[in-house]
Design a protein around this motif. Structure first.
Motif, PDB file in Angstrom:
ATOM      1  N   GLU A 126      -8.893  -7.826  -4.337  1.00  0.00           N
ATOM      2  CA  GLU A 126      -7.785  -7.520  -5.251  1.00  0.00           C
ATOM      3  C   GLU A 126      -6.995  -6.313  -4.757  1.00  0.00           C
ATOM      4  OE1 GLU A 126      -6.979  -6.582 -10.017  1.00  0.00           O
ATOM      5  OE2 GLU A 126      -9.027  -6.969  -9.275  1.00  0.00           O
ATOM      6  N   THR A 127      -7.688  -5.299  -4.269  1.00  0.00           N
ATOM      7  CA  THR A 127      -7.006  -4.105  -3.759  1.00  0.00           C
ATOM      8  C   THR A 127      -6.096  -4.447  -2.590  1.00  0.00           C
ATOM      9  OG1 THR A 127      -8.824  -2.671  -4.436  1.00  0.00           O
ATOM     10  CG2 THR A 127      -7.360  -1.837  -2.708  1.00  0.00           C
ATOM     11  N   VAL A 128      -6.625  -5.212  -1.638  1.00  0.00           N
ATOM     12  CA  VAL A 128      -5.838  -5.596  -0.459  1.00  0.00           C
ATOM     13  C   VAL A 128      -4.632  -6.415  -0.868  1.00  0.00           C
ATOM     14  CG1 VAL A 128      -5.876  -6.898   1.703  1.00  0.00           C
ATOM     15  CG2 VAL A 128      -7.849  -5.484   1.063  1.00  0.00           C
ATOM     16  N   ASN A 129      -4.846  -7.338  -1.767  1.00  0.00           N
ATOM     17  CA  ASN A 129      -3.740  -8.200  -2.192  1.00  0.00           C
ATOM     18  C   ASN A 129      -2.667  -7.410  -2.943  1.00  0.00           C
ATOM     19  OD1 ASN A 129      -2.549 -10.944  -2.709  1.00  0.00           O
ATOM     20  ND2 ASN A 129      -2.949 -10.331  -4.833  1.00  0.00           N
ATOM     21  N   ASN A 130      -3.092  -6.543  -3.839  1.00  0.00           N
ATOM     22  CA  ASN A 130      -2.122  -5.813  -4.661  1.00  0.00           C
ATOM     23  C   ASN A 130      -1.252  -4.870  -3.833  1.00  0.00           C
ATOM     24  OD1 ASN A 130      -3.003  -7.092  -6.960  1.00  0.00           O
ATOM     25  ND2 ASN A 130      -4.344  -5.425  -7.629  1.00  0.00           N
ATOM     26  N   LEU A 131      -1.800  -4.295  -2.762  1.00  0.00           N
ATOM     27  CA  LEU A 131      -1.020  -3.379  -1.941  1.00  0.00           C
ATOM     28  C   LEU A 131      -0.253  -4.081  -0.817  1.00  0.00           C
ATOM     29  CD1 LEU A 131      -2.887  -1.299  -3.457  1.00  0.00           C
ATOM     30  CD2 LEU A 131      -2.564   0.137  -1.431  1.00  0.00           C
ATOM     31  N   ASN A 173     -14.265   4.089  -1.609  1.00  0.00           N
ATOM     32  CA  ASN A 173     -12.909   3.578  -1.824  1.00  0.00           C
ATOM     33  C   ASN A 173     -12.305   3.109  -0.502  1.00  0.00           C
ATOM     34  OD1 ASN A 173     -12.841   4.324  -4.649  1.00  0.00           O
ATOM     35  ND2 ASN A 173     -12.636   6.450  -3.957  1.00  0.00           N
ATOM     36  N   LEU A 174     -11.657   1.974  -0.541  1.00  0.00           N
ATOM     37  CA  LEU A 174     -10.990   1.423   0.639  1.00  0.00           C
ATOM     38  C   LEU A 174      -9.648   2.126   0.806  1.00  0.00           C
ATOM     39  CD1 LEU A 174     -10.962  -0.755   2.895  1.00  0.00           C
ATOM     40  CD2 LEU A 174      -9.874  -2.296   1.242  1.00  0.00           C
ATOM     41  N   VAL A 175      -9.427   2.782   1.952  1.00  0.00           N
ATOM     42  CA  VAL A 175      -8.206   3.561   2.139  1.00  0.00           C
ATOM     43  C   VAL A 175      -7.277   2.960   3.199  1.00  0.00           C
ATOM     44  CG1 VAL A 175      -9.324   5.673   1.364  1.00  0.00           C
ATOM     45  CG2 VAL A 175      -9.288   5.126   3.813  1.00  0.00           C
ATOM     46  N   SER A 176      -7.824   2.061   4.067  1.00  0.00           N
ATOM     47  CA  SER A 176      -6.986   1.431   5.091  1.00  0.00           C
ATOM     48  C   SER A 176      -7.697   0.172   5.578  1.00  0.00           C
ATOM     49  CB  SER A 176      -6.748   2.389   6.254  1.00  0.00           C
ATOM     50  OG  SER A 176      -5.867   1.818   7.198  1.00  0.00           O
ATOM     51  N   TRP A 177      -6.943  -0.769   6.135  1.00  0.00           N
ATOM     52  CA  TRP A 177      -7.566  -2.032   6.545  1.00  0.00           C
ATOM     53  C   TRP A 177      -6.668  -2.817   7.497  1.00  0.00           C
ATOM     54  CZ3 TRP A 177      -6.267  -0.719   1.532  1.00  0.00           C
ATOM     55  CH2 TRP A 177      -5.108  -1.320   1.009  1.00  0.00           C
ATOM     56  N   CYS A 178      -7.310  -3.782   8.151  1.00  0.00           N
ATOM     57  CA  CYS A 178      -6.599  -4.752   8.998  1.00  0.00           C
ATOM     58  C   CYS A 178      -7.415  -6.043   9.002  1.00  0.00           C
ATOM     59  CB  CYS A 178      -6.428  -4.216  10.417  1.00  0.00           C
ATOM     60  SG  CYS A 178      -5.407  -5.274  11.486  1.00  0.00           S
ATOM     61  N   LEU A 179      -6.726  -7.182   8.950  1.00  0.00           N
ATOM     62  CA  LEU A 179      -7.373  -8.490   8.862  1.00  0.00           C
ATOM     63  C   LEU A 179      -7.001  -9.349  10.071  1.00  0.00           C
ATOM     64  CD1 LEU A 179      -7.342  -7.361   5.897  1.00  0.00           C
ATOM     65  CD2 LEU A 179      -7.239  -9.721   5.125  1.00  0.00           C
ATOM     66  N   THR A 180      -7.674 -10.476  10.172  1.00  0.00           N
ATOM     67  CA  THR A 180      -7.340 -11.472  11.194  1.00  0.00           C
ATOM     68  C   THR A 180      -6.617 -12.631  10.526  1.00  0.00           C
ATOM     69  OG1 THR A 180      -9.293 -10.907  12.501  1.00  0.00           O
ATOM     70  CG2 THR A 180      -8.233 -13.016  12.984  1.00  0.00           C
ATOM     71  N   GLN A 185      -2.604  -2.210   6.618  1.00  0.00           N
ATOM     72  CA  GLN A 185      -2.105  -1.418   5.492  1.00  0.00           C
ATOM     73  C   GLN A 185      -2.900  -0.128   5.362  1.00  0.00           C
ATOM     74  OE1 GLN A 185       0.568  -2.066   4.102  1.00  0.00           O
ATOM     75  NE2 GLN A 185       0.653  -1.732   1.928  1.00  0.00           N
ATOM     76  N   VAL A 186      -2.216   0.922   4.871  1.00  0.00           N
ATOM     77  CA  VAL A 186      -2.846   2.221   4.605  1.00  0.00           C
ATOM     78  C   VAL A 186      -2.449   2.650   3.195  1.00  0.00           C
ATOM     79  CG1 VAL A 186      -3.111   4.624   5.343  1.00  0.00           C
ATOM     80  CG2 VAL A 186      -2.658   2.827   7.055  1.00  0.00           C
ATOM     81  N   GLN A 187      -3.442   3.105   2.439  1.00  0.00           N
ATOM     82  CA  GLN A 187      -3.143   3.606   1.097  1.00  0.00           C
ATOM     83  C   GLN A 187      -2.198   4.815   1.215  1.00  0.00           C
ATOM     84  OE1 GLN A 187      -4.043   2.397  -1.806  1.00  0.00           O
ATOM     85  NE2 GLN A 187      -6.179   1.692  -1.844  1.00  0.00           N
ATOM     86  N   LYS A 221      -1.987   9.922   8.861  1.00  0.00           N
ATOM     87  CA  LYS A 221      -3.228  10.545   9.320  1.00  0.00           C
ATOM     88  C   LYS A 221      -3.895   9.712  10.433  1.00  0.00           C
ATOM     89  CE  LYS A 221      -4.187  12.694   4.825  1.00  0.00           C
ATOM     90  NZ  LYS A 221      -5.163  12.826   3.699  1.00  0.00           N
ATOM     91  N   GLY A 222      -3.159   8.754  10.967  1.00  0.00           N
ATOM     92  CA  GLY A 222      -3.666   7.957  12.078  1.00  0.00           C
ATOM     93  C   GLY A 222      -4.539   6.786  11.687  1.00  0.00           C
ATOM     94  N   PHE A 223      -4.570   6.464  10.378  1.00  0.00           N
ATOM     95  CA  PHE A 223      -5.438   5.357   9.962  1.00  0.00           C
ATOM     96  C   PHE A 223      -4.924   3.994  10.439  1.00  0.00           C
ATOM     97  CE2 PHE A 223      -7.232   8.502   7.074  1.00  0.00           C
ATOM     98  CZ  PHE A 223      -8.574   8.177   7.101  1.00  0.00           C
ATOM     99  N   GLY A 224      -3.608   3.826  10.473  1.00  0.00           N
ATOM    100  CA  GLY A 224      -3.064   2.560  10.957  1.00  0.00           C
ATOM    101  C   GLY A 224      -3.480   2.311  12.397  1.00  0.00           C
ATOM    102  N   SER A 225      -3.328   3.332  13.235  1.00  0.00           N
ATOM    103  CA  SER A 225      -3.735   3.211  14.640  1.00  0.00           C
ATOM    104  C   SER A 225      -5.235   2.964  14.756  1.00  0.00           C
ATOM    105  CB  SER A 225      -3.365   4.473  15.408  1.00  0.00           C
ATOM    106  OG  SER A 225      -1.966   4.635  15.468  1.00  0.00           O
ATOM    107  N   LEU A 226      -6.003   3.658  13.920  1.00  0.00           N
ATOM    108  CA  LEU A 226      -7.457   3.500  13.963  1.00  0.00           C
ATOM    109  C   LEU A 226      -7.865   2.062  13.643  1.00  0.00           C
ATOM    110  CD1 LEU A 226     -10.307   4.678  14.215  1.00  0.00           C
ATOM    111  CD2 LEU A 226     -10.146   5.315  11.774  1.00  0.00           C
ATOM    112  N   MET A 227      -7.212   1.454  12.625  1.00  0.00           N
ATOM    113  CA  MET A 227      -7.547   0.085  12.261  1.00  0.00           C
ATOM    114  C   MET A 227      -7.253  -0.885  13.416  1.00  0.00           C
ATOM    115  SD  MET A 227      -8.784   0.297   9.174  1.00  0.00           S
ATOM    116  CE  MET A 227      -9.490   1.779   9.883  1.00  0.00           C
ATOM    117  N   VAL A 228      -6.097  -0.704  14.032  1.00  0.00           N
ATOM    118  CA  VAL A 228      -5.716  -1.581  15.149  1.00  0.00           C
ATOM    119  C   VAL A 228      -6.684  -1.419  16.305  1.00  0.00           C
ATOM    120  CG1 VAL A 228      -3.941  -2.058  16.878  1.00  0.00           C
ATOM    121  CG2 VAL A 228      -3.287  -1.647  14.499  1.00  0.00           C
TER     122      VAL A 228
END
Length: 601
Positions: free
Chosen positions: A460-465, A495-502, A512-514, A520-527
């Motif tokens: 739900e969190t991933v979808n809503n954001l 708490n989920l603060v950043s993510w990446c899917l396939t 996505q990053v909250q 703070k580099g979370f987008g790069s970290l996920m990739v």
């Protein structure tokens, strides 16, 4: 000529080559009643092992899975037609025969008496074809255990051995059944099937011989006139019988019902009649003649159809694209769907369908239909004609999203949608990072952060954001999280603060990053985390990014990703108009708002 079948939903399709043994083994039932069907298929299975690209050979059945229980097939080998079924009604066999193109003429070979009504219904009643002949033979049979006990006594002055292809000329010249194409047939039988010849020791002259025909029967047993009444006919019969028995196979032969000398010979050697078989030849209905160089099959598919590729064959299809791993809709995508079905096999029946055109995917042509609406496709065929034909098999009344296709397919896709209302997604660029570079990524998270696959409770969190969420999108996001590879960054409180899917494409998506953790580099970290996980498995990391998303493109570039080509998304509606004012991301499919930019980063 027009086929008269009144079964609009039925068509002939090839039996998948790796399922021929399953079809053959159905005929083990009630042995030896069904041995003719078994040995016919067994012969061609062995031939295909020797030459997988035999010209003018088609082993066909109707376009449903009923063959798996009733064994119905028709087999066209050049001008010869073989057929069988385990269904006592003969109805599906009759339909299959009616779907053939008979205009070139067929030699319908060794078909059993119980199948004769189906053949005559098509040949006489439906098509009113003229017959060159219609002959009755008796089916003689000997079990293998008896065949291997056959005693061979070769007279002095003769030797028994297998023939070579040059010997086919001798046999063909005196064969009572000699016809256009018969020399090619005998050469092939010598090359691929057990055979026996009797030769004189003095001058190596071939004086008697016997072949094993495609249907598994002994045939063309003959002795030269100069060597009659010397027991050589009995010698070749016993020799080839023993030879086949030593192959752990029963021995069959067709003998003309009025051929009294041959019947006596077979019965004196221990053969018994178990059935009746017919040989029927129809005249062509157009100017046509077979020659030894005329190798195309006189066969007509009633219409093009989409045929499901069994899940067990998906890895074989995937491997056809092993040299195109950087393309969209290619190796990674097929592997991604394979992974999904490993986790949830029900998807194959409920939502994910992988189709070929007419059962043939040897050229890599396929269509994947996901939840009826999402369509992806590819082909290795240079002309792409079969891909276009496959797309035209889709229901014209349905709305589709054709997603993530490579730019080399663009002309073919546009030819398919040219008569329909379409909308196009914004220009999307396809990105790639080298495996070596991905393996070197530093994926250590900041203090207080843990990386792990995204938990189902965070769907739900991933979808809503997600900026493109819409009614029903939670199901899509949930499937990606449950079935695919993902990475999430969790703080100490869980708490989920950043993510990446396939994505279904097998590429990165939904990055996505909250708001609280941006810059703070979370987008790069996920990739980097996703790319490194892929690289450790030998998987190429790819990502589609909309051209106008300059921030994402800059981030991916800084990480070492390179734009390698462009990919496309088209929305095709059932309306045959061209002046649509709808936007692709606003098309309502079956009361469910679907946004095709879901596939972009």
């Amino acid at each position: 000529m027009t086929n008269p079948a009144n079964n609009n939903n039925l068509s002939l399709i090839p039996v998948p080559s790796d399922e021929l043994t399953k079809l053959r083994d159905l005929y083990l039932k009630d042995w030896p009643q069904n041995c003719v069907g078994y040995y016919t298929l067994d012969n061609f299975i062995r031939w295909l092992q020797k030459d997988p690209q035999i010209k003018a050979l088609a082993i066909l059945t109707l376009n449903n899975d009923d063959w798996r229980t009733d064994g119905t097939f028709v087999l066209a080998d050049r001008y010869q037609l073989f057929l069988n079924t385990l269904n006592p009604s003969n109805e599906r066999l009759r339909i299959a025969l009616s779907l053939l193109d008979w205009s070139g003429g067929y030699k319908v070979s060794s078909f059993l008496e119980r199948h004769r009504p189906a053949v005559l219904d098509v040949v006489d009643t439906q098509l009113h074809l003229q017959k060159e002949y219609d002959s009755l033979t008796l089916v003689y049979h000997m079990p293998r255990d008896e065949a291997i006990q056959m005693e061979i006594d070769c007279p002095d002055g003769f030797v028994v051995r297998a023939m070579n292809e040059d010997d086919a000329v001798v046999a063909d010249n005196v064969w009572p059944n000699q016809h256009v194409g018969s020399l090619f047939l005998l050469k092939r039988l010598i090359k691929w099937n057990p055979n026996v010849g009797v030769f004189t020791k003095a001058n190596n002259e071939l004086v008697a011989w016997c072949f094993r025909l495609q249907g598994g029967f002994l045939g063309a047993l003959q002795v030269k006139d100069t060597h009659q009444r010397m027991g050589l006919g009995r010698l070749v019969l016993k020799s080839i019988t023993k030879k086949i028995g030593q192959m752990d196979q029963d021995v069959m032969a067709c003998v003309g019902h009025e051929n009294t000398p041959s019947k006596r010979l077979f019965e004196s050697c221990g053969f018994k009649v178990i059935d009746k078989a017919f040989w029927l030849r129809t005249y062509p209905t157009k100017d046509f003649e077979w020659t030894d160089k005329y190798h195309f099959c006189i066969l007509k598919m009633n219409k093009n159809i989409l045929v499901k590729i069994p899940y067990k064959d998906w890895p074989k299809l995937r491997d056809l694209y092993v040299n195109r791993k950087l393309e969209s809709n290619s190796f990674n995508m097929i592997q991604n769907f394979i992974n999904w079905l490993q986790k949830d096999p029900t998807l194959e029946e409920e939502s994910v369908k992988l189709y070929s055109l007419n059962g043939d995917w040897s050229d890599g042509t396929f269509i994947i239909q996901d939840h009826k609406t999402y369509i992806t496709m590819n082909t290795l065929e240079d002309s792409q004609e079969r891909l276009l034909a496959a797309l035209r098999c889709l229901d014209k009344k349905e709305d589709y999203i054709l997603y993530g296709f490579h730019e080399r397919l663009k002309k073919t896709i546009e030819a398919y949608v040219k008569d329909f209302e379409i909308d196009k997604a914004p220009r999307t660029l396809w990105h790639h990072v080298e495996l070596k570079q991905a393996l070197a990524f530093n994926t250590d998270p900041p203090e207080g952060i843990t990386l792990s696959p995204i938990r189902t409770e965070d769907i739900e969190t991933v979808n809503n954001l997600w900026p493109h969420h819409h009614p029903g999108s939670e199901l899509f996001v949930g499937r990606l999280i449950r079935l695919g590879q993902s990475v999430g960054a969790y703080d100490n409180d869980g708490n989920l603060v950043s993510w990446c899917l396939t994505l279904p494409l097998g590429a990165l998506g939904l990055l996505q990053v909250q708001e609280s953790h941006r810059r703070k580099g979370f987008g790069s970290l996920m990739v980097k985390a996703m790319a490194k996980m892929n690289a450790e498995k030998g998987i190429e990391t790819l990502a589609p990014i909309i051209e106008e998303n300059t921030a994402s493109r800059a981030m991916f570039k800084n990480l070492g990703f390179v734009e390698i080509n462009e990919i496309f998304w088209y929305g095709k509606t059932s309306n045959i108009i061209r002046n649509s004012t709808k936007k692709l991301y606003e098309i309502n499919y079956k009361s469910k708002l679907i946004n095709t930019t879901v596939f972009g980063v």
